[in-house]
Write a protein that holds these residues in place. Structure first.
Motif, PDB file in Angstrom:
ATOM      1  N   LEU A 164      26.359 -35.220 -16.183  1.00 39.09           N
ATOM      2  CA  LEU A 164      25.379 -36.092 -16.009  1.00 39.09           C
ATOM      3  C   LEU A 164      24.900 -36.896 -17.026  1.00 39.09           C
ATOM      4  CD1 LEU A 164      23.452 -33.878 -13.244  1.00 39.09           C
ATOM      5  CD2 LEU A 164      24.433 -35.931 -13.018  1.00 39.09           C
ATOM      6  N   ASP A 165      25.036 -36.196 -18.131  1.00 43.45           N
ATOM      7  CA  ASP A 165      24.589 -36.418 -19.441  1.00 43.45           C
ATOM      8  C   ASP A 165      25.631 -37.876 -19.804  1.00 43.45           C
ATOM      9  OD1 ASP A 165      22.724 -34.910 -19.788  1.00 43.45           O
ATOM     10  OD2 ASP A 165      24.025 -33.508 -20.702  1.00 43.45           O
TER      11      ASP A 165
ATOM     12  N   ALA B 219      19.540 -47.947 -17.595  1.00 42.78           N
ATOM     13  CA  ALA B 219      19.321 -47.897 -19.122  1.00 42.78           C
ATOM     14  C   ALA B 219      20.747 -48.387 -19.931  1.00 42.78           C
ATOM     15  CB  ALA B 219      18.828 -46.608 -19.840  1.00 42.78           C
ATOM     16  N   GLY B 220      21.748 -47.755 -19.442  1.00 46.97           N
ATOM     17  CA  GLY B 220      23.158 -48.092 -20.180  1.00 46.97           C
ATOM     18  C   GLY B 220      23.391 -49.449 -19.972  1.00 46.97           C
ATOM     19  N   VAL B 221      23.225 -50.110 -18.779  1.00 41.41           N
ATOM     20  CA  VAL B 221      23.598 -51.376 -18.410  1.00 41.41           C
ATOM     21  C   VAL B 221      22.544 -52.424 -19.259  1.00 41.41           C
ATOM     22  CG1 VAL B 221      23.760 -53.217 -16.580  1.00 41.41           C
ATOM     23  CG2 VAL B 221      24.618 -51.152 -16.476  1.00 41.41           C
TER      24      VAL B 221
ATOM     25  N   GLN C  23      19.457 -43.596 -15.874  1.00 37.73           N
ATOM     26  CA  GLN C  23      20.261 -43.438 -16.888  1.00 37.73           C
ATOM     27  C   GLN C  23      21.330 -44.542 -16.957  1.00 37.73           C
ATOM     28  OE1 GLN C  23      21.104 -39.197 -16.210  1.00 37.73           O
ATOM     29  NE2 GLN C  23      21.152 -39.004 -18.456  1.00 37.73           N
ATOM     30  N   ALA C  24      21.713 -44.692 -15.688  1.00 35.40           N
ATOM     31  CA  ALA C  24      22.867 -45.584 -15.610  1.00 35.40           C
ATOM     32  C   ALA C  24      22.137 -47.155 -15.627  1.00 35.40           C
ATOM     33  CB  ALA C  24      23.281 -45.697 -13.946  1.00 35.40           C
TER      34      ALA C  24
ATOM     35  N   ASN D  54      26.912 -49.581 -11.562  1.00 35.03           N
ATOM     36  CA  ASN D  54      27.815 -50.124 -12.409  1.00 35.03           C
ATOM     37  C   ASN D  54      28.795 -51.129 -11.961  1.00 35.03           C
ATOM     38  OD1 ASN D  54      27.255 -48.290 -14.208  1.00 35.03           O
ATOM     39  ND2 ASN D  54      28.676 -46.614 -13.314  1.00 35.03           N
TER      40      ASN D  54
ATOM     41  N   ILE E  60      23.959 -45.307  -8.882  1.00 36.32           N
ATOM     42  CA  ILE E  60      24.627 -45.442 -10.135  1.00 36.32           C
ATOM     43  C   ILE E  60      25.996 -46.123  -9.864  1.00 36.32           C
ATOM     44  CG2 ILE E  60      26.179 -44.219 -11.633  1.00 36.32           C
ATOM     45  CD1 ILE E  60      24.123 -41.697 -11.135  1.00 36.32           C
TER      46      ILE E  60
ATOM     47  N   VAL F 241      28.494 -44.093 -19.634  1.00 35.84           N
ATOM     48  CA  VAL F 241      29.497 -44.621 -18.657  1.00 35.84           C
ATOM     49  C   VAL F 241      28.989 -46.151 -18.206  1.00 35.84           C
ATOM     50  CG1 VAL F 241      30.871 -44.513 -16.445  1.00 35.84           C
ATOM     51  CG2 VAL F 241      30.696 -42.439 -17.757  1.00 35.84           C
ATOM     52  N   SER F 242      27.851 -46.412 -17.889  1.00 32.36           N
ATOM     53  CA  SER F 242      27.465 -47.638 -17.483  1.00 32.36           C
ATOM     54  C   SER F 242      27.390 -48.584 -18.600  1.00 32.36           C
ATOM     55  CB  SER F 242      25.807 -47.434 -17.105  1.00 32.36           C
ATOM     56  OG  SER F 242      25.815 -46.705 -15.686  1.00 32.36           O
ATOM     57  N   ARG F 243      27.110 -48.279 -19.737  1.00 32.49           N
ATOM     58  CA  ARG F 243      27.455 -48.989 -21.166  1.00 32.49           C
ATOM     59  C   ARG F 243      28.865 -49.380 -21.094  1.00 32.49           C
ATOM     60  NH1 ARG F 243      24.893 -46.915 -26.559  1.00 32.49           N
ATOM     61  NH2 ARG F 243      25.912 -49.051 -27.105  1.00 32.49           N
TER      62      ARG F 243
ATOM     63  N   ASN G 249      32.093 -42.372 -12.541  1.00 35.56           N
ATOM     64  CA  ASN G 249      30.742 -42.773 -13.006  1.00 35.56           C
ATOM     65  C   ASN G 249      29.979 -41.316 -13.966  1.00 35.56           C
ATOM     66  OD1 ASN G 249      30.828 -45.328 -11.863  1.00 35.56           O
ATOM     67  ND2 ASN G 249      30.303 -44.245  -9.860  1.00 35.56           N
ATOM     68  N   GLU G 250      30.532 -40.097 -13.665  1.00 37.65           N
ATOM     69  CA  GLU G 250      29.574 -39.279 -14.245  1.00 37.65           C
ATOM     70  C   GLU G 250      30.622 -38.130 -14.867  1.00 37.65           C
ATOM     71  OE1 GLU G 250      27.392 -37.268 -11.199  1.00 37.65           O
ATOM     72  OE2 GLU G 250      26.873 -39.323 -10.334  1.00 37.65           O
TER      73      GLU G 250
ATOM     74  N   GLU H 186      23.409 -52.775 -22.723  1.00 37.44           N
ATOM     75  CA  GLU H 186      24.465 -53.656 -23.333  1.00 37.44           C
ATOM     76  C   GLU H 186      23.998 -55.342 -22.694  1.00 37.44           C
ATOM     77  OE1 GLU H 186      27.342 -53.167 -24.943  1.00 37.44           O
ATOM     78  OE2 GLU H 186      26.706 -51.034 -25.341  1.00 37.44           O
TER      79      GLU H 186
ATOM     80  N   ILE I 267      26.249 -40.282 -17.829  1.00 36.90           N
ATOM     81  CA  ILE I 267      25.837 -41.556 -16.923  1.00 36.90           C
ATOM     82  C   ILE I 267      25.625 -42.826 -17.660  1.00 36.90           C
ATOM     83  CG2 ILE I 267      24.414 -42.624 -15.157  1.00 36.90           C
ATOM     84  CD1 ILE I 267      24.252 -39.429 -13.997  1.00 36.90           C
ATOM     85  N   TYR I 268      24.826 -42.677 -18.900  1.00 37.15           N
ATOM     86  CA  TYR I 268      24.438 -43.762 -19.380  1.00 37.15           C
ATOM     87  C   TYR I 268      25.476 -44.141 -20.303  1.00 37.15           C
ATOM     88  CZ  TYR I 268      22.129 -45.804 -23.817  1.00 37.15           C
ATOM     89  OH  TYR I 268      21.796 -46.678 -24.511  1.00 37.15           O
TER      90      TYR I 268
ATOM     91  N   ARG J  10      16.367 -40.328 -11.766  1.00 43.17           N
ATOM     92  CA  ARG J  10      16.734 -40.043 -13.271  1.00 43.17           C
ATOM     93  C   ARG J  10      17.967 -40.387 -13.521  1.00 43.17           C
ATOM     94  NH1 ARG J  10      20.669 -35.238 -14.782  1.00 43.17           N
ATOM     95  NH2 ARG J  10      20.108 -35.259 -17.004  1.00 43.17           N
ATOM     96  N   ALA J  11      19.144 -39.888 -12.559  1.00 44.24           N
ATOM     97  CA  ALA J  11      20.358 -40.204 -12.831  1.00 44.24           C
ATOM     98  C   ALA J  11      20.671 -41.786 -12.650  1.00 44.24           C
ATOM     99  CB  ALA J  11      21.287 -39.735 -11.655  1.00 44.24           C
TER     100      ALA J  11
END
Lengths: 155, 334
Positions: free
Chosen positions: B4-5, A35-37, A32-33, A117, A113, B10-12, B289-290, A40, B7-8, A28-29
């Motif tokens: 934790l919320d 999905a973020g990458v 999320q990372a 990154n 994660i 931060v990666s962006r 990261n978090e 973009e 994480i998304y 899950r964690a």
């Protein structure tokens, strides 16, 4: 059903439950990372997906130990356990993969994660980024081996 | 939101950080001959993609893009509100000047969605202070009264600036975000130092300094007032052997030796040191990261970047020599 059988089933269940919880958290964690990458830079999808999946293996290890245990205690095969001591031995034999699976999957998720990154910043470093979470896997594999050896050698 | 919320988000940000300007980009722009050349370079870096090719349009577009990005990344409303305090109080100062004097205040309003030029003017002209944002409701009538009775614009600004510092200081005490706390504490402290140095050079009395300086955990404000107050003393005392050195010596004792060194060089060097100190504060967020920290750090890094580009564009438009720009450009986040 004997008390020994209850202990053995508890051990088999814990292997799947705890390792599965750890994997769910880690995936899950890392997801999320990832999905973020991908949000973009969609071209990174394949690379970050591999990294996201790494913490998922502990759940599979737990499931494997559960199957082996069930096939030896009279649920999927073998003889039903009659005495308490044997049941406790199965419970203890399942604990390494259950506990180490839980903790290592959570930490592998955090490392994944960081690696995701890293790939986001330097896509050409994907190979190296894979190694960092893979290192955490070592301890889940060790726990898996101990649990398999223990479960298959009881009785 | 828990850590934790983020994480998304931060990666962006890690991807977005790739398009932030680096020190090399800044060094490449400094020797350019014209403002147009700098704008071309910025556009090649993705700046002001949809904006007209002029400095103010490009900078405005980038400011808007930054705000959109942090809103999209889930920076909480409370933090966004706190970050807008300096602009909020600036608009109040500008509004008070504009409604109390016939002349234009000569400084622009920030384009805030709920507190832009038209709204500020409308509220102040009707004395409808209860329609102001909560943080301004006490200070606005006090500053307006001073301006109407005494026409002392400097005192009016001092009252509003002090209120801004106190609001930020108060927000720092109540914030659960450690980086935001540190950022606000440092901002208030650096502003106190800035005011103290200016007051010291102008020979302002102790009473003025007590009204202007806000409490901060990083400095002993009473001591700062004592070493800076200079009623009746010569001007430019910051450079004098006695008074000036007392202030610098206090800054060195209080852990701000580098600030004192920068002040000895020039006000511009001090301003640059202040912004660099803020960048040093947020730089560790590049490996976190978090947490919400990297989102906040990204916002502050973008603000710093825009400020530095503004300095370069202004310098190019006014044909300032490269050395003048070099003295003023800030350290970049990445």
């Amino acid at each position: 059903m004997s008390i020994g059988m209850v202990y053995a089933l508890l051990g088999a269940a814990l292997a799947t439950i705890l390792a599965g919880i750890g994997s769910a958290f880690g995936v899950r964690a890392a997801g999320q990372a990832a999905a973020g990458v991908t949000a973009e830079n969609p071209e990174m999808f394949a690379k970050v997906l591999v990294l996201q999946l790494l913490p998922g293996t502990q759940g599979i290890y737990g499931l494997l130990v559960t199957f082996i245990a069930l096939s030896r205690i009279g649920v999927l095969g073998g003889n039903a356990i009659a005495d308490t001591n044997t049941g406790l031995l199965y419970l203890i034999a399942c604990l390494p993969v259950a506990v180490v699976g839980l903790i290592s999957a959570i930490y592998q998720g955090k490392t994944a994660i960081a690696s995701i990154n890293l790939v986001a910043k330097k896509p050409d470093q994907f190979g190296k980024a894979m190694l960092f979470p893979a290192m955490v896997e070592t301890y889940a594999i060790l726990a898996l081996l101990v649990s398999i050896l223990a479960v298959t050698n009881i009785g | 939101m828990n850590n934790l919320d983020y994480i998304y988000a931060v990666s962006r940000i890690r991807v977005k950080e790739q398009s932030l300007l680096t020190d090399s980009d800044i060094n490449a722009m400094i020797p350019m001959k014209t403002e147009d050349e700098v704008l071309d370079y910025l556009q090649s870096k993705g700046w002001g993609a949809d904006a007209e090719k002029n400095a103010s349009a490009v900078l405005a577009a980038e400011e808007e893009r930054t705000l959109e990005a942090v809103n999209d990344l889930g920076l909480d409303e409370e933090t966004r509100k706190i970050l807008s305090y300096p602009k909020l109080f600036h608009n109040l100062k500008t509004g008070i000047r504009e409604v109390t004097t016939a002349e234009s205040p000569g400084r622009a309003y920030y384009d805030l969605p709920d507190f832009g030029k038209a709204r500020v003017r409308n509220i102040l002209e009707r004395n409808a202070f209860d329609e102001l944002p909560e943080e301004l409701r006490t200070v606005a009538p006090a500053a307006l009264e001073v301006m109407l009775k005494t026409r002392d614009a400097q005192m009016c600004d001092t009252i509003v600036d002090r209120a801004c510092l106190e609001t930020m200081s108060d927000a720092a005490k109540h914030s659960k975000n450690r980086l935001l706390q540190q950022y606000l504490e440092l901002t208030v402290t650096l502003t106190d130092i800035r005011i103290a140095v200016r007051a010291s050079r102008m020979g302002k009395p102790e009473d003025y300094l007590r009204k202007a300086l806000a409490d901060t955990a990083l400095l002993d404000v009473d001591e700062l007032v004592r070493v800076s107050a200079g009623a009746g003393r010569p001007k430019e005392r910051a450079e004098d052997a006695d008074g000036g050195n007392a202030l610098f010596r206090y800054l060195e004792r209080a852990g701000f030796a580098e600030a004192a060194e920068a002040l000895k060089i020039s006000p511009a060097a001090f301003e640059r040191w202040c912004d660099n100190a803020l960048i040093d504060l947020i730089r560790p967020m590049r490996t976190v990261n978090e947490s919400v920290g990297p989102v906040l750090a990204y916002y502050l890094a973008r603000e710093n970047e825009i400020k530095t580009v503004r300095i370069i564009l202004t310098a190019k438009a006014n044909d300032f020599p490269d050395e003048v720009i070099e003295e003023r450009v800030r350290k970049m986040y990445v």
